[in-house]
Design a protein around this motif. Structure first.
Motif, PDB file in Angstrom:
ATOM      1  N   PHE A   1      63.650 -17.449  27.861  1.00 51.57           N
ATOM      2  CA  PHE A   1      63.211 -16.503  29.042  1.00 51.57           C
ATOM      3  C   PHE A   1      61.819 -16.503  28.957  1.00 51.57           C
ATOM      4  N   GLN A   2      61.012 -16.684  27.729  1.00 51.91           N
ATOM      5  CA  GLN A   2      59.880 -17.225  28.142  1.00 51.91           C
ATOM      6  C   GLN A   2      59.250 -18.198  28.980  1.00 51.91           C
ATOM      7  N   ALA A   3      60.181 -19.379  28.720  1.00 47.91           N
ATOM      8  CA  ALA A   3      59.880 -20.389  29.587  1.00 47.91           C
ATOM      9  C   ALA A   3      60.082 -19.969  31.117  1.00 47.91           C
ATOM     10  N   ASP A   4      61.045 -19.199  31.283  1.00 48.65           N
ATOM     11  CA  ASP A   4      61.255 -18.913  32.657  1.00 48.65           C
ATOM     12  C   ASP A   4      60.286 -18.033  33.315  1.00 48.65           C
ATOM     13  N   ILE A   5      59.715 -17.041  32.470  1.00 49.36           N
ATOM     14  CA  ILE A   5      58.557 -16.357  33.129  1.00 49.36           C
ATOM     15  C   ILE A   5      57.490 -17.295  33.390  1.00 49.36           C
ATOM     16  N   ARG A   6      57.199 -18.257  32.338  1.00 47.67           N
ATOM     17  CA  ARG A   6      56.044 -19.285  32.806  1.00 47.67           C
ATOM     18  C   ARG A   6      56.341 -20.125  34.084  1.00 47.67           C
ATOM     19  N   ASN A   7      57.591 -20.643  34.126  1.00 48.44           N
ATOM     20  CA  ASN A   7      57.640 -21.477  35.266  1.00 48.44           C
ATOM     21  C   ASN A   7      57.878 -20.525  36.336  1.00 48.44           C
TER      22      ASN A   7
ATOM     23  N   ILE B   1      48.781 -24.200  26.903  1.00 48.92           N
ATOM     24  CA  ILE B   1      48.103 -23.398  25.765  1.00 48.92           C
ATOM     25  C   ILE B   1      49.372 -22.921  24.879  1.00 48.92           C
ATOM     26  N   PRO B   2      49.327 -23.067  23.812  1.00 42.97           N
ATOM     27  CA  PRO B   2      50.346 -22.605  23.075  1.00 42.97           C
ATOM     28  C   PRO B   2      50.300 -20.831  22.942  1.00 42.97           C
TER      29      PRO B   2
ATOM     30  N   ILE C   1      51.329 -25.786  33.467  1.00 39.31           N
ATOM     31  CA  ILE C   1      52.310 -26.056  34.555  1.00 39.31           C
ATOM     32  C   ILE C   1      53.006 -27.127  34.156  1.00 39.31           C
ATOM     33  N   PRO C   2      54.229 -27.051  34.036  1.00 41.90           N
ATOM     34  CA  PRO C   2      55.461 -27.881  33.950  1.00 41.90           C
ATOM     35  C   PRO C   2      55.434 -29.032  34.940  1.00 41.90           C
TER      36      PRO C   2
END
Length: 288
Positions: free
Chosen positions: A51-57, A142-143, A151-152
């Motif tokens: 879900f953290q990756a989802d927010i970033r994306n 940035i970790p 940006i993926p």
């Protein structure tokens, strides 16, 4: 009006309320369990790597998508507004992608960008096959917690497909806005000595600000709820580089039967869309 009010009350606000109630429950299987869990489902989501990756994306997809659609739509509208020959041909050409569904767009662009098919297959024969479509690399990462906030690379492929489909909508809105600006206003600026660049910068573009705001709101609404394009084109991707909340909600709800977590994601999506829509509606009401 009463039948419409009743139907909206049931199928819109009633179901929203029901989803909110389920998001606070322990319903995690096919058998309903309405035991109260409080905000546990929400807290678990924000601790979840996916879900953290989802927010970033979603953040970077929204920024790139809205920016590209607004800029390209405005640029194409200005070019078409120059009374060029075959204007209707160009206008229809740019509007055509809107006639397609996101599923069709996803399948076509998957074929075009896949390293083993389409354009990339030709590039591979000369040693230039790019791998960015399936890359797990994150630009300017940035970790932060468990993820790299950047940006993926793979999300750029989704942006390209989405921009290709929705730029026509932006073009149509900007073209209507340009055609609605009085010719006398332009002539007055030219008589006062304004160059064409200054005419657009000082007179025409400021007149298009309401159009720009509408484009931003509508595109933000689409980007936050995007599902079918990504589902057809890439899925969640390796390391969830192309995953989004709507896709995660679908898998949580209908594959994992974790209805409580799925409902929590749905409510987060609703709130995120409301953050854009409500201020826009209030602003329009004040202007009216």
């Amino acid at each position: 009006m009463l039948p419409s009010i009743i139907l909206i009350g049931i199928f819109v606000y009633g179901f929203i309320s029901w989803t909110g109630y389920v998001s606070l429950s322990e319903w995690r299987s096919l058998v309903p369990d309405y035991s109260f869990a409080g905000f546990e489902n929400y807290l678990n989501l924000f601790k979840d790597f996916r879900f953290q990756a989802d927010i970033r994306n979603t953040i970077f997809f929204t920024i790139l998508f809205i920016g590209a659609v607004a800029i390209m739509g405005q640029l194409l509208a200005v070019l078409i507004d120059q009374n060029i020959k075959g204007e209707s041909v160009f206008r229809n050409l740019f509007l055509f992608p809107m006639a397609l569904s996101f599923v069709v767009t996803g399948v076509v662009w998957q074929w075009l960008l896949n390293p083993s098919t389409g354009v990339n297959l030709l590039l591979e024969k000369i040693g230039l096959s790019p791998k960015w479509y399936i890359s797990t690399e994150v630009l300017f990462g940035i970790p932060i917690g468990k993820i790299e906030f950047g940006i993926p690379v793979a999300i750029i492929a989704i942006v390209i497909a989405a921009v290709w489909q929705m730029t026509g909508f932006s073009l149509a809105m900007y073209l209507a806005g340009l055609r609605g600006i009085p010719e006398e206003l332009k002539e007055a600026a030219r008589i006062d000595g304004a160059s064409e660049w200054k005419l657009y910068r000082k007179v025409i573009f400021p007149q298009l600000r309401p159009i720009t705001m509408s484009v931003i709101i509508i595109m933000a609404h689409i980007s936050l709820k995007i599902f079918d394009l990504i589902y057809a084109m890439t899925g969640p991707g390796a390391n969830y580089v192309t995953d989004v909340p709507a896709l995660y909600m679908f898998e949580k709800t209908f594959r994992a039967q974790d209805y409580a977590s799925g409902a929590a994601i749905a409510m987060i999506l609703l709130i995120s869309v409301a953050v854009f829509i409500i201020p826009y509606l209030l602003m329009n009401r004040r202007e009216d």
